[in-house]
Motif scaffolding. Structure first.
Motif, PDB file in Angstrom:
ATOM      1  N   ASN A 292       0.875  -1.230  -0.058  1.00 11.12           N
ATOM      2  CA  ASN A 292      -0.012  -0.135  -0.142  1.00 11.12           C
ATOM      3  C   ASN A 292       0.754   1.286   0.008  1.00 11.12           C
ATOM      4  OD1 ASN A 292      -2.593   0.903  -0.022  1.00 11.12           O
ATOM      5  ND2 ASN A 292      -2.830   0.903   2.131  1.00 11.12           N
ATOM      6  N   ALA A 293       2.009   1.136   0.829  1.00  7.79           N
ATOM      7  CA  ALA A 293       2.982   2.410   0.892  1.00  7.79           C
ATOM      8  C   ALA A 293       3.606   2.479  -0.453  1.00  7.79           C
ATOM      9  CB  ALA A 293       3.903   2.194   2.075  1.00  7.79           C
ATOM     10  N   GLU A 294       4.174   1.450  -1.073  1.00  7.46           N
ATOM     11  CA  GLU A 294       4.582   1.644  -2.291  1.00  7.46           C
ATOM     12  C   GLU A 294       3.847   2.084  -3.459  1.00  7.46           C
ATOM     13  OE1 GLU A 294       6.912  -2.061  -2.823  1.00  7.46           O
ATOM     14  OE2 GLU A 294       8.446  -1.339  -1.513  1.00  7.46           O
ATOM     15  N   TYR A 295       2.529   1.774  -3.094  1.00  6.66           N
ATOM     16  CA  TYR A 295       1.542   2.075  -4.306  1.00  6.66           C
ATOM     17  C   TYR A 295       1.149   3.670  -4.089  1.00  6.66           C
ATOM     18  CZ  TYR A 295      -2.509   2.745  -7.355  1.00  6.66           C
ATOM     19  OH  TYR A 295      -3.562   2.948  -8.270  1.00  6.66           O
ATOM     20  N   THR A 296       0.904   3.900  -2.795  1.00  8.35           N
ATOM     21  CA  THR A 296       0.447   5.408  -2.536  1.00  8.35           C
ATOM     22  C   THR A 296       1.562   6.458  -2.602  1.00  8.35           C
ATOM     23  OG1 THR A 296       0.431   5.091  -0.113  1.00  8.35           O
ATOM     24  CG2 THR A 296      -1.684   4.663  -1.551  1.00  8.35           C
ATOM     25  N   GLN A 297       2.710   5.969  -2.402  1.00  8.98           N
ATOM     26  CA  GLN A 297       3.969   6.823  -1.991  1.00  8.98           C
ATOM     27  C   GLN A 297       4.011   7.562  -0.715  1.00  8.98           C
ATOM     28  OE1 GLN A 297       6.473   6.995  -4.675  1.00  8.98           O
ATOM     29  NE2 GLN A 297       5.612   6.734  -6.326  1.00  8.98           N
ATOM     30  N   TYR A 298       3.013   7.136  -0.011  1.00 10.90           N
ATOM     31  CA  TYR A 298       2.934   7.832   1.514  1.00 10.90           C
ATOM     32  C   TYR A 298       3.598   7.304   2.565  1.00 10.90           C
ATOM     33  CZ  TYR A 298      -0.534  11.513  -0.288  1.00 10.90           C
ATOM     34  OH  TYR A 298      -0.999  12.380  -0.891  1.00 10.90           O
ATOM     35  N   ALA A 299       4.144   7.913   3.610  1.00  7.01           N
ATOM     36  CA  ALA A 299       4.928   7.310   4.472  1.00  7.01           C
ATOM     37  C   ALA A 299       4.149   6.389   5.301  1.00  7.01           C
ATOM     38  CB  ALA A 299       5.498   8.607   5.431  1.00  7.01           C
ATOM     39  N   THR A 300       4.560   5.125   5.820  1.00 11.34           N
ATOM     40  CA  THR A 300       3.761   4.457   6.378  1.00 11.34           C
ATOM     41  C   THR A 300       4.221   4.345   7.873  1.00 11.34           C
ATOM     42  OG1 THR A 300       3.269   2.112   6.888  1.00 11.34           O
ATOM     43  CG2 THR A 300       5.313   2.442   5.997  1.00 11.34           C
ATOM     44  N   PRO A 301       3.288   4.518   8.748  1.00  8.62           N
ATOM     45  CA  PRO A 301       3.582   4.260  10.359  1.00  8.62           C
ATOM     46  C   PRO A 301       3.592   2.686  10.630  1.00  8.62           C
ATOM     47  CG  PRO A 301       1.155   4.582   9.893  1.00  8.62           C
ATOM     48  CD  PRO A 301       1.623   4.618   8.731  1.00  8.62           C
ATOM     49  N   ASN A 302       3.681   1.872   9.558  1.00  6.29           N
ATOM     50  CA  ASN A 302       3.709   0.412  10.103  1.00  6.29           C
ATOM     51  C   ASN A 302       5.172   0.014  10.187  1.00  6.29           C
ATOM     52  OD1 ASN A 302       3.786  -2.406   9.522  1.00  6.29           O
ATOM     53  ND2 ASN A 302       1.660  -2.224   9.163  1.00  6.29           N
ATOM     54  N   LYS A 303       5.731  -0.081  11.185  1.00  4.61           N
ATOM     55  CA  LYS A 303       7.141  -0.334  11.476  1.00  4.61           C
ATOM     56  C   LYS A 303       7.591  -1.686  10.418  1.00  4.61           C
ATOM     57  CE  LYS A 303      10.999   0.564  14.133  1.00  4.61           C
ATOM     58  NZ  LYS A 303      11.361   0.915  15.175  1.00  4.61           N
ATOM     59  N   ALA A 304       7.048  -2.911  10.769  1.00  8.82           N
ATOM     60  CA  ALA A 304       7.163  -3.994  10.092  1.00  8.82           C
ATOM     61  C   ALA A 304       7.064  -3.697   8.623  1.00  8.82           C
ATOM     62  CB  ALA A 304       6.166  -4.934  10.574  1.00  8.82           C
ATOM     63  N   ALA A 305       6.192  -3.043   8.045  1.00  3.23           N
ATOM     64  CA  ALA A 305       6.154  -2.755   6.621  1.00  3.23           C
ATOM     65  C   ALA A 305       7.239  -1.934   6.172  1.00  3.23           C
ATOM     66  CB  ALA A 305       4.845  -1.769   6.405  1.00  3.23           C
ATOM     67  N   SER A 306       7.764  -0.946   6.879  1.00  4.94           N
ATOM     68  CA  SER A 306       8.712   0.007   6.608  1.00  4.94           C
ATOM     69  C   SER A 306      10.152  -0.799   6.316  1.00  4.94           C
ATOM     70  CB  SER A 306       8.852   1.065   7.254  1.00  4.94           C
ATOM     71  OG  SER A 306       9.404   0.879   8.852  1.00  4.94           O
ATOM     72  N   LEU A 307      10.202  -1.727   7.209  1.00  2.71           N
ATOM     73  CA  LEU A 307      11.546  -2.715   6.922  1.00  2.71           C
ATOM     74  C   LEU A 307      11.405  -3.377   5.538  1.00  2.71           C
ATOM     75  CD1 LEU A 307      11.537  -4.212  10.638  1.00  2.71           C
ATOM     76  CD2 LEU A 307      12.820  -2.283   9.654  1.00  2.71           C
ATOM     77  N   LEU A 308      10.214  -3.553   4.868  1.00  4.60           N
ATOM     78  CA  LEU A 308      10.202  -4.283   3.818  1.00  4.60           C
ATOM     79  C   LEU A 308      10.145  -3.394   2.667  1.00  4.60           C
ATOM     80  CD1 LEU A 308       7.128  -6.652   4.755  1.00  4.60           C
ATOM     81  CD2 LEU A 308       9.583  -7.138   4.951  1.00  4.60           C
ATOM     82  N   LEU A 309      10.175  -2.045   2.837  1.00  7.70           N
ATOM     83  CA  LEU A 309      10.096  -1.301   1.826  1.00  7.70           C
ATOM     84  C   LEU A 309      11.395  -1.208   0.757  1.00  7.70           C
ATOM     85  CD1 LEU A 309       8.668   2.044   3.373  1.00  7.70           C
ATOM     86  CD2 LEU A 309       7.398   0.560   1.859  1.00  7.70           C
ATOM     87  N   HIS A 310      10.882  -1.052  -0.617  1.00  2.00           N
ATOM     88  CA  HIS A 310      12.061  -0.945  -1.415  1.00  2.00           C
ATOM     89  C   HIS A 310      13.008   0.196  -1.267  1.00  2.00           C
ATOM     90  CE1 HIS A 310      13.739  -0.564  -5.505  1.00  2.00           C
ATOM     91  NE2 HIS A 310      13.295  -1.692  -5.872  1.00  2.00           N
ATOM     92  N   GLU A 311      14.297  -0.132  -1.228  1.00  2.00           N
ATOM     93  CA  GLU A 311      15.346   1.014  -1.041  1.00  2.00           C
ATOM     94  C   GLU A 311      14.815   2.556  -1.520  1.00  2.00           C
ATOM     95  OE1 GLU A 311      17.684   2.131   1.367  1.00  2.00           O
ATOM     96  OE2 GLU A 311      17.506   0.170   1.526  1.00  2.00           O
ATOM     97  N   ASP A 312      14.530   2.456  -2.701  1.00  2.00           N
ATOM     98  CA  ASP A 312      14.208   3.792  -3.657  1.00  2.00           C
ATOM     99  C   ASP A 312      13.030   4.259  -2.533  1.00  2.00           C
ATOM    100  OD1 ASP A 312      15.843   3.091  -5.164  1.00  2.00           O
ATOM    101  OD2 ASP A 312      14.589   2.873  -6.796  1.00  2.00           O
ATOM    102  N   VAL A 313      12.207   3.842  -2.104  1.00  2.00           N
ATOM    103  CA  VAL A 313      11.113   4.350  -1.215  1.00  2.00           C
ATOM    104  C   VAL A 313      11.610   4.719  -0.213  1.00  2.00           C
ATOM    105  CG1 VAL A 313       8.658   3.902  -0.441  1.00  2.00           C
ATOM    106  CG2 VAL A 313       9.607   2.664  -2.495  1.00  2.00           C
ATOM    107  N   LYS A 314      12.150   3.972   0.657  1.00  2.00           N
ATOM    108  CA  LYS A 314      12.667   4.317   1.977  1.00  2.00           C
ATOM    109  C   LYS A 314      13.505   5.741   1.729  1.00  2.00           C
ATOM    110  CE  LYS A 314      13.986   0.462   3.769  1.00  2.00           C
ATOM    111  NZ  LYS A 314      14.551  -0.743   4.175  1.00  2.00           N
ATOM    112  N   SER A 315      14.404   5.677   0.651  1.00  2.00           N
ATOM    113  CA  SER A 315      15.214   6.929   1.027  1.00  2.00           C
ATOM    114  C   SER A 315      14.641   8.062   0.442  1.00  2.00           C
ATOM    115  CB  SER A 315      16.655   6.328   0.190  1.00  2.00           C
ATOM    116  OG  SER A 315      16.192   5.960  -1.164  1.00  2.00           O
ATOM    117  N   ASN A 316      13.392   8.140  -0.014  1.00  2.00           N
ATOM    118  CA  ASN A 316      12.939   9.219  -0.715  1.00  2.00           C
ATOM    119  C   ASN A 316      12.646  10.520   0.256  1.00  2.00           C
ATOM    120  OD1 ASN A 316      11.530  11.254  -1.964  1.00  2.00           O
ATOM    121  ND2 ASN A 316      10.295   9.764  -3.413  1.00  2.00           N
TER     122      ASN A 316
END
Ligand code: N2P
Length: 352
Positions: A292-316
Motif C-alpha cells: 500500500n505504501a509503495e503504491y500510494t507513495q505515502y509514508a507508512t506508520p507500520n514499522k514492520a512494513a517499513s522494514l520491507l520497503l524498496h530502498e528507493d522508497v525508503k530513501s525518498n
C-alpha cells in the motif's frame, strides 16, 4: 430451436434470479477514504479472501468527509480522517472505541508514531494510524523556470511571474492554505492570534492575485497537462504523478510545512464491525501495508512494513524527510472553536 429456447428461458430466469439473490447476500463493507489513497488490488484481494463486497467511496477533504458523514443516510463502516478530525469526530460521538486485541497486526505499528497519535487520540482508543505526510508545492518544469523555484519557498505562490496567467492552485483545505501562509510568516500553523492571522491574511491576499482555484484533486491531472503550472500538493499525490512524468517536480518549502497523520476509524453506526476489524487487520499486515505504501507513495506508520520497503522508497526524502526538516513542521491540531477564525479567513479569501 425456438421450442428449445422457450424451454430454456425459465431455467435461465430462475438461475439469474438465484445468482442475484446470492450476490445480495454477500456482506458489504462501506469504506470512505481520501482519493488515490489505497492500492486497489488490496480491495479486490480482501473481497476474494472474505467473500464480501467493498463499497468504496472517496473524498478530497476532511471537511467534505465530515459533512457527508453528518448529513448522509448512507452509513460507512470505516473512514480515514486526519488527526484533527479524529478529535472532531470523537467529540461528536461518532466513533466506535476500538478493541486493539482484535487486531493481530496492531503490533506492527511504530510505537513512536502511536505515541504521537495520542495528541489527537488519547490512549490510542479510536484511531489506527494509516499514513503520514507533508504538504508542499508540485510544479511542471516545462513552464516554471528553475531560477524561480530555486529558493524553494512558499513565497513563490505570490511571484509576479504568475500574474494574469491562471496557473497557480492551492488545496481546498482551510488548515493547509492558512497554515502555509502562517508558516511563511514564521508562525505556528495552529496559531490563531490576531497578529498571526493578520500576517497570514496579508500574504494570502498577495497569493490570491495568482490563484485560479482551491481544489485538492484536479492538480493531479492539471500540473501534468500544463493547465496548472504550480500547485500546493500532498506529497504522496505529487510523487504518484512524478513516478512516470519527468517534467514534474515537488519540493517541501524551506520555511517548513504541515505534518499530518491520517487514520482508520470505525463509525459507531457501522453495521458490520467484525468485517471492519478484519479489513483494518488486513491493512496492518506487514506485506499489505508495504504494498500500500509503495503504491500510494505515502509514508507508512507500520514499522514492520517499513522494514520491507524498496530502498528507493525508503530513501525518498520527499516522503521521509530528515529530522531537521520535520522539526520545522507543525502537526495540524484540533483547535476547537478557534478553527472558525481560520475557516472565516479561508472563506473570505475564496470569495475575493
Ligand atoms: C490522498 C491525500 C491524503 C492526504 N490523496 C491528506 N491528509
Amino acid at each position: 430451436m425456438r421450442r428449445f429456447m422457450l424451454l430454456c428461458l425459465p431455467v435461465l430466469v430462475i438461475s439469474l434470479l438465484l445468482s442475484g439473490a446470492c450476490a445480495k447476500k454477500l456482506p458489504v463493507l462501506y469504506i470512505f477514504n481520501w482519493s488515490d489513497y489505497i492500492d486497489p488490488e488490496l480491495i479486490k484481494e480482501f473481497e476474494a479472501a472474505h467473500n464480501c463486497r467493498i463499497k468504496y467511496s472517496t473524498y478530497d477533504s476532511n471537511e467534505n468527509m465530515l459533512t457527508k458523514i453528518k448529513s448522509s443516510r448512507e452509513s460507512f463502516d470505516l473512514v480515514f480522517p486526519s488527526g484533527d478530525h479524529v478529535s472532531i469526530l470523537r467529540t461528536a460521538e461518532l466513533l466506535e472505541p476500538l478493541d486493539n486485541g482484535k487486531l493481530s497486526n496492531f503490533k506492527n505499528l511504530d510505537l513512536a508514531l502511536l505515541e504521537k497519535a495520542q495528541s489527537f487520540d488519547e490512549g490510542n482508543r479510536y484511531a489506527i494510524p494509516y499514513f503520514w505526510g507533508l504538504t508542499g508545492l508540485m510544479f511542471n518544469k516545462r513552464y516554471v523556470p528553475e531560477d524561480l523555484v530555486a529558493p524553494r519557498s512558499w513565497s513563490i505562490l505570490g511571484n509576479k511571474f504568475f500574474a494574469e496567467k491562471n496557473k497557480v492552485t492551492m488545496l481546498d483545505d482551510a488548515r493547509e492554505v492558512i497554515g502555509a501562509a502562517l508558516v511563511l510568516n514564521g508562525f505556528d500553523l495552529n496559531d490563531t492570534s490576531e497578529a498571526a492571522l493578520k500576517a497570514a491574511e496579508k500574504t494570502l491576499q498577495e497569493w490570491d492575485a495568482n490563484i485560479t482555484q482551491f481544489d485538492s484533486d484536479s492538480y493531479k491531472n492539471e500540473v501534468p497537462d500544463g493547465t496548472t503550472w504550480i500547485a500546493q500538493a500532498y506529497n504522496g499525490d505529487a510523487l504518484q504523478q512524478m513516478a512516470d512524468n519527468p517534467d514534474l517536480d515537488f519540493f517541501l518549502p524551506v520555511e517548513g510545512s504541515s505534518l499530518w497523520m491520517d487514520n482508520i476509524v470505525m463509525l459507531k453506526s457501522s453495521k458490520n464491525k467484525e468485517l471492519a476489524y478484519k479489513f483494518i487487520d488486513f491493512l496492518l499486515d506487514a506485506e499489505n501495508a508495504k504494498r500500500n505504501a509503495e503504491y500510494t507513495q505515502y509514508a507508512t506508520p507500520n514499522k514492520a512494513a517499513s522494514l520491507l520497503l524498496h530502498e528507493d522508497v525508503k530513501s525518498n526524502l520527499l516522503a521521509y524527510p530528515p529530522q531537521e526538516y520535520l522539526e520545522k513542521c507543525y502537526m495540524i491540531n484540533a483547535i476547537g472553536e478557534e478553527v472558525k477564525k481560520i475557516d472565516a479567513l479561508f472563506e473570505a479569501i475564496k470569495l475575493n
